[in-house]
Design a protein around this motif. Sequence first.
Motif, short mmCIF file in Angstrom:
data_model
loop_
_atom_site.label_atom_id
_atom_site.label_comp_id
_atom_site.label_asym_id
_atom_site.label_seq_id
_atom_site.Cartn_x
_atom_site.Cartn_y
_atom_site.Cartn_z
N UNK A 253 33.57 24.92 26.92
CA UNK A 253 34.55 24.17 26.14
C UNK A 253 35.79 25.04 25.97
N UNK A 254 36.89 24.64 26.59
CA UNK A 254 38.09 25.49 26.56
C UNK A 254 38.92 25.22 25.31
N UNK A 255 39.64 26.25 24.95
CA UNK A 255 40.54 26.22 23.79
C UNK A 255 41.95 26.39 24.29
N UNK A 256 42.94 25.92 23.52
CA UNK A 256 44.32 26.03 23.96
C UNK A 256 44.70 27.49 24.26
N UNK A 257 44.07 28.42 23.55
CA UNK A 257 44.40 29.84 23.74
C UNK A 257 43.88 30.39 25.07
N UNK A 258 43.09 29.59 25.79
CA UNK A 258 42.60 30.03 27.10
C UNK A 258 43.64 29.85 28.20
N UNK A 259 44.73 29.19 27.89
CA UNK A 259 45.79 29.02 28.89
C UNK A 259 46.31 30.38 29.32
N UNK A 260 46.20 30.67 30.60
CA UNK A 260 46.54 32.01 31.10
C UNK A 260 46.37 32.01 32.61
N UNK A 261 46.60 33.17 33.20
CA UNK A 261 46.35 33.39 34.63
C UNK A 261 45.02 34.13 34.75
N UNK A 262 44.17 33.66 35.65
CA UNK A 262 42.85 34.26 35.81
C UNK A 262 42.72 34.85 37.21
N UNK A 263 42.26 36.08 37.26
CA UNK A 263 42.14 36.79 38.53
C UNK A 263 40.71 37.22 38.77
N UNK A 264 40.22 36.91 39.96
CA UNK A 264 38.95 37.41 40.42
C UNK A 264 39.21 38.66 41.25
N UNK A 265 38.33 39.65 41.17
CA UNK A 265 38.55 40.88 41.92
C UNK A 265 37.22 41.43 42.41
N UNK A 266 37.28 42.15 43.51
CA UNK A 266 36.09 42.79 44.07
C UNK A 266 36.37 44.26 44.28
#
Lengths: 113, 115
Positions: free
Chosen positions: B80-93
């Motif tokens: 369940x997402x919240x408005x504060x989750x708005x952002x850029x998400x990066x996956x990394x290895x």
Amino acid sequence: EPEVTQTPSHQVTQMGQEVILRCVPISNHLYFYWYRQILGQKVEFLVSFYNNEISEKSEIFDDQFSVERPDGSNFTLKIRSTKLEDSAMYFCASNQGHFGEAFFGQGTRLTVV
Amino acid sequence: AQSVTQPDIHITVSEGASLELRCNYSYGATPYLFWYVQSPGQGLQLLLKYFSGDTLVQGIKGFEAEFKRSQSSFNLRKPSVHWSDAAEYFCAVGDGGGGADGLTFGKGTHLIIQP
């Protein structure tokens, strides 16, 4: 909470000029890194630094770039003669060691004009 | 060479809805996998990491991710997402557990939360 700090937050420089980006890693960390993110592109690894020497560097990190830990607390990235394509967000990070979390700074936005 | 693909550049989700951000990696050995979040004007913050063991890992802010070796994926989820989750998400290895070796990042997914 300890954090990695970077200065300045934004720097504008003329093409051909030298710039130094500064970072203060978390005090008990052993590994230090620089990454960059050109606008709209992925975050790219530049270099890692451990025990006062470069551990690994990417092909981006050519002779124009150098890193230094001049006084045991600061960690700097120098670009000798900036080019337009060096414009990017530069992130510093530090890590306590293997299997630790890499903590990132807020970045320095470098604009070369 | 290792690589990370985040196929979704932008995702829009309604507040309260569930979220899944996709990440596929290419790596020859057992990868060390990470998800980072970047809020506007902020640095990269680690949400969670996978090194070994249980393939479902829990992170901060209610996020979890599942490592699926057969699919070379490490998708990020939140029920369940919240408005504060708005952002850029990066996956990394990474291949060194975050030591001397640098991380390889994906291009990121920009998450937009609709009210």
